[in-house]
Design a protein around this motif. Structure first.
Motif, mmCIF file in Angstrom:
data_model
loop_
_atom_site.group_PDB
_atom_site.id
_atom_site.type_symbol
_atom_site.label_atom_id
_atom_site.label_comp_id
_atom_site.label_asym_id
_atom_site.label_seq_id
_atom_site.Cartn_x
_atom_site.Cartn_y
_atom_site.Cartn_z
ATOM 1 N N ASN A 84 0.817 -1.209 0.000
ATOM 2 C CA ASN A 84 0.000 0.000 0.000
ATOM 3 C C ASN A 84 0.853 1.263 0.000
ATOM 4 O O ASN A 84 2.014 1.251 0.408
ATOM 5 C CB ASN A 84 -0.897 0.025 1.238
ATOM 6 N N ASP A 85 0.225 2.338 -0.444
ATOM 7 C CA ASP A 85 0.741 3.700 -0.284
ATOM 8 C C ASP A 85 1.934 4.079 -1.156
ATOM 9 O O ASP A 85 2.342 5.228 -1.149
ATOM 10 C CB ASP A 85 1.116 3.978 1.184
ATOM 11 N N LYS A 86 2.479 3.167 -1.906
ATOM 12 C CA LYS A 86 3.705 3.458 -2.656
ATOM 13 C C LYS A 86 3.383 4.125 -3.984
ATOM 14 O O LYS A 86 2.615 3.593 -4.778
ATOM 15 C CB LYS A 86 4.525 2.192 -2.845
ATOM 16 N N PRO A 87 3.966 5.296 -4.215
ATOM 17 C CA PRO A 87 3.714 5.988 -5.494
ATOM 18 C C PRO A 87 4.391 5.270 -6.651
ATOM 19 O O PRO A 87 5.579 4.988 -6.601
ATOM 20 C CB PRO A 87 4.305 7.381 -5.279
ATOM 21 N N ASP B 199 -0.227 2.247 -8.320
ATOM 22 C CA ASP B 199 -0.024 3.509 -7.628
ATOM 23 C C ASP B 199 -0.842 3.606 -6.343
ATOM 24 O O ASP B 199 -2.064 3.472 -6.352
ATOM 25 C CB ASP B 199 -0.381 4.658 -8.570
ATOM 26 N N ARG B 200 -0.158 3.806 -5.232
ATOM 27 C CA ARG B 200 -0.776 4.059 -3.931
ATOM 28 C C ARG B 200 -1.922 3.094 -3.629
ATOM 29 O O ARG B 200 -3.033 3.489 -3.295
ATOM 30 C CB ARG B 200 -1.236 5.505 -3.837
ATOM 31 N N ARG B 201 -1.617 1.820 -3.763
ATOM 32 C CA ARG B 201 -2.625 0.793 -3.533
ATOM 33 C C ARG B 201 -3.147 0.843 -2.102
ATOM 34 O O ARG B 201 -2.499 1.377 -1.203
ATOM 35 C CB ARG B 201 -2.015 -0.594 -3.802
ATOM 36 N N ASP B 202 -4.296 0.247 -1.924
ATOM 37 C CA ASP B 202 -4.911 0.160 -0.603
ATOM 38 C C ASP B 202 -5.509 -1.230 -0.459
ATOM 39 O O ASP B 202 -6.713 -1.420 -0.556
ATOM 40 C CB ASP B 202 -5.987 1.239 -0.443
#
Length: 174
Positions: free
Chosen positions: A62-65, A72-75
């Motif tokens: 998660n959260d990684k650009p 991108d910015r998975r959750d």
């Protein structure tokens, strides 16, 4: 544990049909002709025995650009899925990174108070030295990727590998 992620549409990084030049070796099972998308599974193997808990690869986190919209910015719910089978981050004593591609190292770290920290604080992270050296931007070797933006390669190393080394938890072998 195999969360699935479907591409809403094909992009230049994904071929438009199986068998095209960038999909060499793709199995049709991953291709949905009706929607024009691929299905991919990002998995972690959990091995428990003799009082130890080992993870093989940590998937996407998660959260990684990242430059690709799917990454991108998975959750996702990776840590909840581990908890559902009785694995807490502090229980993991070994993480094996089979190789250092972003889809295999993501949950090596997590974002905590604005910094990337080891997700598994009591684990040794086993990495192949040659892979570490190859992807390490400090070596100033130009890299290219058949999947994704070259900047994602640097970002994955910086946010998912370097913090492990800096924390003294990386074990580089071979």
């Amino acid at each position: 544990m195999a969360p699935s992620h479907r591409s809403p549409r094909c992009s230049p990084r994904f071929p438009t049909k199986p068998g095209s030049s960038t999909a060499t070796g793709s199995t049709p099972i991953f291709w949905d002709a009706a929607t024009g998308s691929y299905q991919a599974h990002f998995q972690t193997w959990v091995i428990r025995g003799q009082g130890r808990t080992m993870l093989v690869d940590t998937g996407l986190s998660n959260d990684k650009p990242r430059s690709h919209e799917l990454l991108d910015r998975r959750d996702g719910d990776y840590l909840r899925q581990l908890a559902a089978i009785g694995v807490r981050p502090e229980d993991v004593d070994t993480v094996v990174n089979t190789h250092l591609h972003g889809d295999h190292i993501g949950w090596n770290t997590r974002l905590l108070d604005g910094a990337w920290v080891p997700t598994f604080p009591n684990a040794q992270y086993l990495m192949h030295r040659a892979d570490f050296d190859y992807w390490n931007p400090a070596n100033n070797v130009p890299r290219r990727s058949d999947f994704g933006d070259v900047s994602d390669i640097r970002a994955a190393f910086d946010d998912s590998v370097l913090p492990i080394e800096q924390a003294g938890q990386a074990v580089l072998r071979c």
